[in-house]
Structure formats: C-alpha cells, structure tokens
Motif scaffolding. Sequence first.
Motif, PDB file in Angstrom:
ATOM      1  N   PHE A 166       0.825  -1.203   0.000  1.00  0.00           N
ATOM      2  CA  PHE A 166       0.000   0.000   0.000  1.00  0.00           C
ATOM      3  C   PHE A 166       0.862   1.256   0.000  1.00  0.00           C
ATOM      4  CE2 PHE A 166      -3.642  -2.655   0.946  1.00  0.00           C
ATOM      5  CZ  PHE A 166      -4.709  -1.933   0.436  1.00  0.00           C
ATOM      6  N   ALA A 167       1.967   1.232   0.746  1.00  0.00           N
ATOM      7  CA  ALA A 167       2.833   2.401   0.813  1.00  0.00           C
ATOM      8  C   ALA A 167       3.374   2.767  -0.572  1.00  0.00           C
ATOM      9  CB  ALA A 167       3.991   2.135   1.772  1.00  0.00           C
ATOM     10  N   VAL A 168       3.740   1.752  -1.339  1.00  0.00           N
ATOM     11  CA  VAL A 168       4.311   2.000  -2.663  1.00  0.00           C
ATOM     12  C   VAL A 168       3.230   2.264  -3.702  1.00  0.00           C
ATOM     13  CG1 VAL A 168       5.647   0.955  -4.547  1.00  0.00           C
ATOM     14  CG2 VAL A 168       6.397   0.672  -2.172  1.00  0.00           C
ATOM     15  N   GLY A 189       2.737   6.048  -2.724  1.00  0.00           N
ATOM     16  CA  GLY A 189       3.809   6.378  -3.667  1.00  0.00           C
ATOM     17  C   GLY A 189       3.266   6.868  -4.995  1.00  0.00           C
ATOM     18  N   ALA A 190       2.265   6.162  -5.515  1.00  0.00           N
ATOM     19  CA  ALA A 190       1.657   6.570  -6.785  1.00  0.00           C
ATOM     20  C   ALA A 190       1.011   7.945  -6.661  1.00  0.00           C
ATOM     21  CB  ALA A 190       0.631   5.535  -7.221  1.00  0.00           C
ATOM     22  N   TYR A 239      -5.416  -6.900 -12.538  1.00  0.00           N
ATOM     23  CA  TYR A 239      -5.736  -7.410 -11.205  1.00  0.00           C
ATOM     24  C   TYR A 239      -6.715  -6.519 -10.444  1.00  0.00           C
ATOM     25  CZ  TYR A 239      -2.429 -11.317 -10.961  1.00  0.00           C
ATOM     26  OH  TYR A 239      -1.781 -12.513 -11.155  1.00  0.00           O
ATOM     27  N   VAL A 240      -7.062  -5.349 -11.000  1.00  0.00           N
ATOM     28  CA  VAL A 240      -8.060  -4.514 -10.335  1.00  0.00           C
ATOM     29  C   VAL A 240      -9.463  -5.108 -10.506  1.00  0.00           C
ATOM     30  CG1 VAL A 240      -6.697  -2.429 -10.638  1.00  0.00           C
ATOM     31  CG2 VAL A 240      -8.475  -2.981 -12.325  1.00  0.00           C
ATOM     32  N   GLU A 269      -6.679   1.060  -5.467  1.00  0.00           N
ATOM     33  CA  GLU A 269      -6.640   2.263  -4.639  1.00  0.00           C
ATOM     34  C   GLU A 269      -5.644   3.273  -5.213  1.00  0.00           C
ATOM     35  OE1 GLU A 269      -8.457   3.254  -2.015  1.00  0.00           O
ATOM     36  OE2 GLU A 269      -9.698   1.490  -2.406  1.00  0.00           O
ATOM     37  N   GLY A 270      -4.565   2.766  -5.802  1.00  0.00           N
ATOM     38  CA  GLY A 270      -3.584   3.650  -6.421  1.00  0.00           C
ATOM     39  C   GLY A 270      -4.179   4.428  -7.582  1.00  0.00           C
ATOM     40  N   GLU A 271      -5.035   3.776  -8.369  1.00  0.00           N
ATOM     41  CA  GLU A 271      -5.706   4.482  -9.459  1.00  0.00           C
ATOM     42  C   GLU A 271      -6.500   5.666  -8.928  1.00  0.00           C
ATOM     43  OE1 GLU A 271      -6.497   0.702 -12.504  1.00  0.00           O
ATOM     44  OE2 GLU A 271      -8.177   1.859 -11.713  1.00  0.00           O
TER      45      GLU A 271
END
Length: 296
Positions: A76-78, A82-83, A104-105, A132-134
Amino acid sequence: MKILVTGTAGQVVRSLAERAVDLPGVQLSAIGRPQLDLSDRKSVIASIVSAKPDVVVSAAAYTAVDRAEDEPERAFAVNVAGASAVAEAAELIGAPVIHLSTDYVFAGDDPKPYREQAETGPKTVYGMTKCEGERAVAQSNPRHVILRTSWVYSPFGKNFVRTMLTLARDRNAIPVVSDQWGNPTSALDLADGILQIASNLGAGQFGIYHLAGAGDTNWADFARHVFAVSRTHGGPFADVTDVATSEYPAKARRPAFSRLCSEKASVVFGVQPRHWQTSTETVVRRLLAQDFHNGG
C-alpha cells in the motif's frame, strides 16, 4: 518533450528507453532509488519537481503478487501513497501523469473482455493496492491517464517468456496452467503506446484506458506458441501439459479471466496494439539471440 519515468530496471522502463531513442524531440530519463523512493513522499516530490519534465510516466510499483499478501503495508505504501506522490509532484509542475495499472483490479470472473467502465473488484492485496492507487492518482492530478495492462513480457528481466525458454533447456515437458485467460502484452508495444499517448495528450483525453496485446489466450497455449517460435529458430522447446489452477495453489488468487478491451485507446489516441503472437515472435527471437540460441 521531456519525459520522466519512475523506476530504472523494470521491463516497461527499459522498453521505453529503447523505443524513445529514435523519436525526434523526445528526451526520456528514468529515476529510481535512492533518489526517488516511492515509500518516501519527500524524495518523490523533490526528484520530480527538480527534473521539471513535460510528462511523468508512473511505471515503478510493488509487483510481487504473492509476497504482497504478507506485506500489505509495504504494498500500500508503494502502490497507493507512492503513486499518489508521483501524481501530486507532476501536478505541482503542471505536467500530466501516465500511470500504469493492471488487470488485477478486476475480480477476474467475467469471461467477456473488461472495458474501462467495468466494475472493479480486486481479490488480492496487490490488486487492491493498484485499484486504490488508481483512485489516488486521479485525485492527486486531474491531468492523468491510467493505463491498465496485462501479462507483460519483454526481452528484459524476468517474465513468462524467458522462464519458459529457461525451463525448456532442461525439461522435455512442462506443466502450464490452461484455465486462466488474458492478453499477453509485449512491453515493447506497451512502450510504443505510452510514447504515442504522451505525444498526443490534450484536453478531454484524460482518464482510464486499457492497453494490452491484441487477441487472447491461456498460459498453456501462450507457452506452446513460445516453444513453436523458439524451435523454428533453433532455440529450446518442450511439450506443454495442461494443468488447472487448483493444482498450483498460490497465496494470491490469479484471475481466471483478465481479458482487456483496448478499443478506447485505439479510438482516442490511435494506438493499435499488435497481435500477441506477432509480438511474442519478436521477443522470442531477441531472447534467443541474447541467451538461448542452440540451448546456450
């Protein structure tokens, strides 16, 4: 046009570096640890702001699918924080961000090709972090292009094609999963698409896109094609034995169906992905020339 790519060793980064060389007016650079560490927001902001690129390609990520099940905090951090920092840094200098995401989403239980508006439903920690990064990227920079892709392979680094050729050096038959379906995608083709998008970005074109190889297959038939090409060109080959996913349990569930429809990218940006069989032949021939010819 100055393009800054996060990461230095990945398949897409190396493919971008190769493809950008012959493009007039394009200056591409890549930055990674220790200067840019996705788990350190300050380093991300400082590195990107000081570089002042015209476009940022967010390619670096936590991609260890099984290990992520044991390291959710790091993933999650990356992949999220990070994103988000990469997108925020691009926004601070007025640059758009092209962020790479994944099949994979999705839940992977729909046999129809997924379109961009399809409901997400990741079943793994890795998929959850990319999903979540998206959202984090979209919130941090309105000038974003999120590119979902799948089954990436290339002449660089570790990937399915290289693994199959390596195994065939010592084995006559190799078991390969035959009940997972998707679009094999050459990182070289993906790089061409990213560069084309970066050169043609304009108002009204931001959002989510899919960009994967044309055509679909399962892993077993993908392996068969790899070996057919390799055998034709004097490289290692082996018989492929179809097996079910259930025979190879893993910590992270693999999607049974991860076909992606890339029509939107074709319509908006004119990107026309090559058929996966054609692109696979290109990569196999390069790998044979590098490491595998005559079993060497």
